[in-house]
Design a protein around this motif. Structure first.
Motif, short mmCIF file in Angstrom:
data_model
loop_
_atom_site.label_atom_id
_atom_site.label_comp_id
_atom_site.label_asym_id
_atom_site.label_seq_id
_atom_site.Cartn_x
_atom_site.Cartn_y
_atom_site.Cartn_z
N GLN A 1 0.08 -6.08 -1.03
CA GLN A 1 -0.24 -7.15 -0.09
C GLN A 1 0.56 -8.38 -0.50
N SER A 2 1.04 -9.14 0.49
CA SER A 2 1.93 -10.27 0.23
C SER A 2 1.24 -11.42 -0.48
N LEU B 1 8.39 -6.99 0.29
CA LEU B 1 7.03 -6.55 0.02
C LEU B 1 7.07 -5.08 -0.40
N CYS C 1 9.48 -3.51 2.54
CA CYS C 1 9.62 -4.24 3.79
C CYS C 1 10.25 -5.59 3.45
N SER D 1 8.77 -1.68 7.50
CA SER D 1 7.56 -1.89 8.28
C SER D 1 6.44 -2.41 7.39
N CYS D 2 5.49 -3.08 8.02
CA CYS D 2 4.30 -3.53 7.31
C CYS D 2 3.19 -3.70 8.34
N THR D 3 2.02 -4.03 7.86
CA THR D 3 0.89 -4.29 8.73
C THR D 3 0.54 -5.77 8.61
N ASN E 1 1.83 -3.80 3.00
CA ASN E 1 2.80 -2.71 3.16
C ASN E 1 2.08 -1.40 2.89
N GLU E 2 1.75 -0.70 3.96
CA GLU E 2 1.05 0.58 3.86
C GLU E 2 2.01 1.76 3.96
N THR E 3 3.31 1.48 3.78
CA THR E 3 4.31 2.54 3.83
C THR E 3 4.77 2.86 2.41
N LEU F 1 0.34 -10.04 5.05
CA LEU F 1 1.07 -8.79 5.30
C LEU F 1 0.66 -7.77 4.25
#
Length: 163
Positions: free
Chosen positions: A59-60, A54, A117, A79-81, A111-113, A109
């Motif tokens: 977004q996935s 991701l 991820c 990392s992800c949310t 990914n806000e990094t 999911l």
């Protein structure tokens, strides 16, 4: 009596030998993936495994839940949310989550990094699957390869001649 045959056996495959595919839609959705099971068995499987990446800021897939399929995610790197219903839950390498079939709580999911991820997705491949997309109010019926707007619900007897 018909002769019984053993199911086919499959040989191991290195994930490094499987081509990375990309799915993107607009600027919001994107994943890079290797469908490990398909590389070995084609479409002949009940439970599949995919290695997904991701990208940062993506977004996935659409926020959704499954009526007939169970899904599992294990984060390998980064990392992800996890958006799970109305909650946002941070996930990191080593974290695992499952989504049982028939639970009406959406998931996706995000990914806000600023780093990729990587995670494994393990899930069923039910030809009769029905998926629900709460954000866009859609239902997808895999067997028919059709999607419907849930706002257009009808009474059970609508369209039937009853007299």
């Amino acid at each position: 009596m018909p002769e019984q045959t053993d199911p086919p056996s499959y040989h191991p495959v290195s994930s490094g030998e499987i081509e990375l595919e990309t799915y993107e839609k607009g600027s919001r959705f994107a994943i890079h993936f290797k469908h490990l099971t398909s590389a070995i068995a084609g479409d002949d499987y009940n439970v599949g495994v995919a290695l997904e990446e991701l990208p940062a800021g993506k977004q996935s897939n659409q926020f959704h839940f499954h009526m007939l399929e169970e899904e599992h995610i294990f984060v390998l790197e980064g990392s992800c949310t996890l958006r799970l219903g109305d909650k946002r839950i941070p996930m990191h390498a080593g974290d695992y989550v499952m989504f049982p079939a028939g639970r009406t709580v959406g998931h996706c999911l995000i990914n806000e990094t600023d780093a990729v991820c990587r995670y494994l997705v393990i899930g069923e491949q039910n030809p009769n699957e029905v998926s629900v997309y709460p954000d866009s109010n859609k239902v997808q019926v895999r067997w028919l390869d059709e999607r419907y707007d849930r706002r257009m619900q009808l009474d059970y007897w609508d369209g039937e001649v009853t007299d």
